[in-house]
Design a protein around this motif. Structure first.
Motif: not given
Ligand SMILES: *[C@@H]1O[C@H](CO)[C@@H](O)[C@H](O)[C@H]1NC(C)=O
Ligand SMILES: *[C@@H]1O[C@H](CO)[C@@H](O)[C@H](O)[C@H]1NC(C)=O
Ligand SMILES: *[C@@H]1O[C@H](CO)[C@@H](O)[C@H](O)[C@H]1NC(C)=O
Length: 437
Positions: A356-365
């Motif tokens: 699931h997409l999480k706010h912590t995944h930002y950056g890797s895109n």
């Protein structure tokens, strides 16, 4: 000698001119405009290539399409903000930037001076000129690819078009029909009377469980909220203020307003650049886009089972159409909304991330659920049924690209296709899925 020198110069000039246009593989701001991206930026305008030997003995037999309306105007509430708040922000920008800066060139300042909102609240959500072109051109390309099913002569038995009870989908349907038959014929095209809360085209309007547990549940927006409260977002807000020589006059709402205006104006105008885009760096648009991805992932995508399960309504519609022994209609096209398209994509298992997409995944895109790509204006899903010697086969197109289905195939036996999605056909108990427990 002189001659070849001149040739070399010309060659260099051509190369430079060409590479300037060549945005392939280059990350540009226009690719991060989320759900307000114009279709021209995501469409596949080339041929459709099905890499499968079996295609040789097959002919397209029927096509079923679901199409999001083309580029439209914003909502009345958004137009009010454009008319009230943007002129204030413009004044702030001009007062604090009397001279060009590292971030604002002379041409940007000039464009801000000239900028005016041209909309009134009564224009809300109307299909725009760009939206008309999107539908015309989509129809033309699809017809060129499937000439034997999308014939240029209109017949009421060969075509079935339906739109929801809104201006923008009705206008989209008409321009799509124009692209197929020419604009003089459109007045003869029969469209069924649209229904409010159409059970197929807008099934989720009739799903109380989705309405209460997802759409109107604040928990749905938890990840987006966490991202908005993160240091990343703080950095974005500060960097926009800094770039405009402001302290902290612009808050997140202002920045969303400017971002979406940049997106809308980019969609409306192919040629002129919106001054509101000039205030953003790639880093800021990527952040704002990611916040949108989080919203749509949980509201219309994989976040909750009920969201995509209910889209069995659409899949059972296409399967019964393909199973019907009647050759007619040759083509069905539904003109509808983002909420329908996204739920159907998730139902089909497309653009599914491993977690699931999480706010912590930002950056890797590196996530697949990117609304700038998958939910632009005019986005569309097409299922094509092919008739082969001894069987039928199916291919799924999204934005005119062939999709790989969860079984790994791009061109799959219709019987395998039905097995793949058997739960949605046999178990499309919509009322049960949608009842509030
Ligand atoms: C580059 O873009 C300009 C303006 O959009 C256009 O006129 C020109 O033909 C393009 N050149 C190439 C090589 O695509
Ligand atoms: C087209 O067909 C529908 C039924 O599918 C019918 O109700 C409608 O009147 C027809 N329209 C025309 C113009 O023949
Ligand atoms: C098959 O299609 C025809 C023509 O559109 C329609 O009249 C008929 O009701 C359909 N049959 C089934 C079983 O859905």
């Amino acid at each position: 000698m002189m001659y070849s020198f001149k040739l070399a110069i010309i060659f260099i000039l051509i190369t430079v001119a060409y590479s300037e246009n060549c945005t392939d593989g280059k990350d540009i701001l226009e690719h991060h405009l989320s759900t307000k991206t114009p279709y021209r930026l995501v469409a596949n305008k080339e041929d459709i290539e099905i890499k499968n030997e079996a295609i040789k003995g097959c002919l397209p037999h029927k096509i079923w399409m679901v199409i999001r309306h083309g580029t439209r105007n914003p909502s009345a509430a958004f137009i009010e903000k454009m008319n009230d708040r943007l002129p204030e922000i413009r004044t702030l920008i001009l007062e604090n930037n009397p001279e060009p800066t590292e971030f604002l060139r002379q041409s940007d300042l000039y464009a801000f001076e000239k900028w005016k909102s041209k909309l009134q609240t009564t224009d809300e959500k109307k299909l725009t000129h760009e939206g008309e072109d999107e539908m015309l051109e989509l129809a033309e390309r699809m017809q060129a690819r499937f000439p034997n099913i999308l014939r240029p002569v209109y017949s009421n038995t060969s075509y079935y078009f339906k739109y929801t009870a809104t201006h923008r989908t009705k206008a989209s349907a008409k321009f799509f029909a124009s692209g197929l038959f020419g604009r003089h014929i459109v007045k003869d095209v029969w469209f069924p009377k649209p229904v409010k809360n159409d059970p197929t085209l807008r099934f989720y309007k009739l799903c109380p469980r989705w309405q209460s547990e997802v759409k109107n549940n604040p928990d749905t927006f938890f990840e987006r909220k966490k991202f908005e409260e993160s240091d990343h977002m703080l950095t974005i807000i500060n960097s926009v203020n800094n770039a405009l020589n402001l302290d902290d006059e612009l808050d997140l709402d202002d920045i969303y307003l400017m971002y979406l205006t940049c997106a809308f104006e980019t969609a409306w105008n192919k040629k002129t650049k919106s001054p509101w885009c000039s205030v953003f760096s790639m880093e800021t648009v990527r952040g704002l886009e990611f916040a949108e991805d989080l919203k749509y992932y949980y509201r219309d995508g994989y976040g909750y089972e009920v969201t995509y399960k209910q889209a069995c309504k659409m899949l059972s519609d296409v399967i019964s159409y393909f199973e019907n022994k009647s050759e007619y209609p040759k083509a069905i096209a539904y003109f509808t909304h983002s909420g329908t398209l996204l739920k159907l994509l998730a139902h089909l298992g497309l653009y599914k991330d491993d977690e699931h997409l999480k706010h912590t995944h930002y950056g890797s895109n590196s996530h697949k659920w990117r609304v700038s790509k998958i939910d632009a204006f005019g986005s569309n899903i097409a299922l094509v049924l092919y008739k082969c010697q001894s069987k039928y086969k199916v291919t799924v197109l999204h934005q005119e690209n062939v999709m790989k289905l969860p079984n790994g195939e791009e061109f799959t036996d219709f019987s395998k296709f039905k097995k793949l999605y058997k739960d949605s056909v046999n178990e499309c108990l919509f009322d049960e899925i949608c009842s509030v427990q």
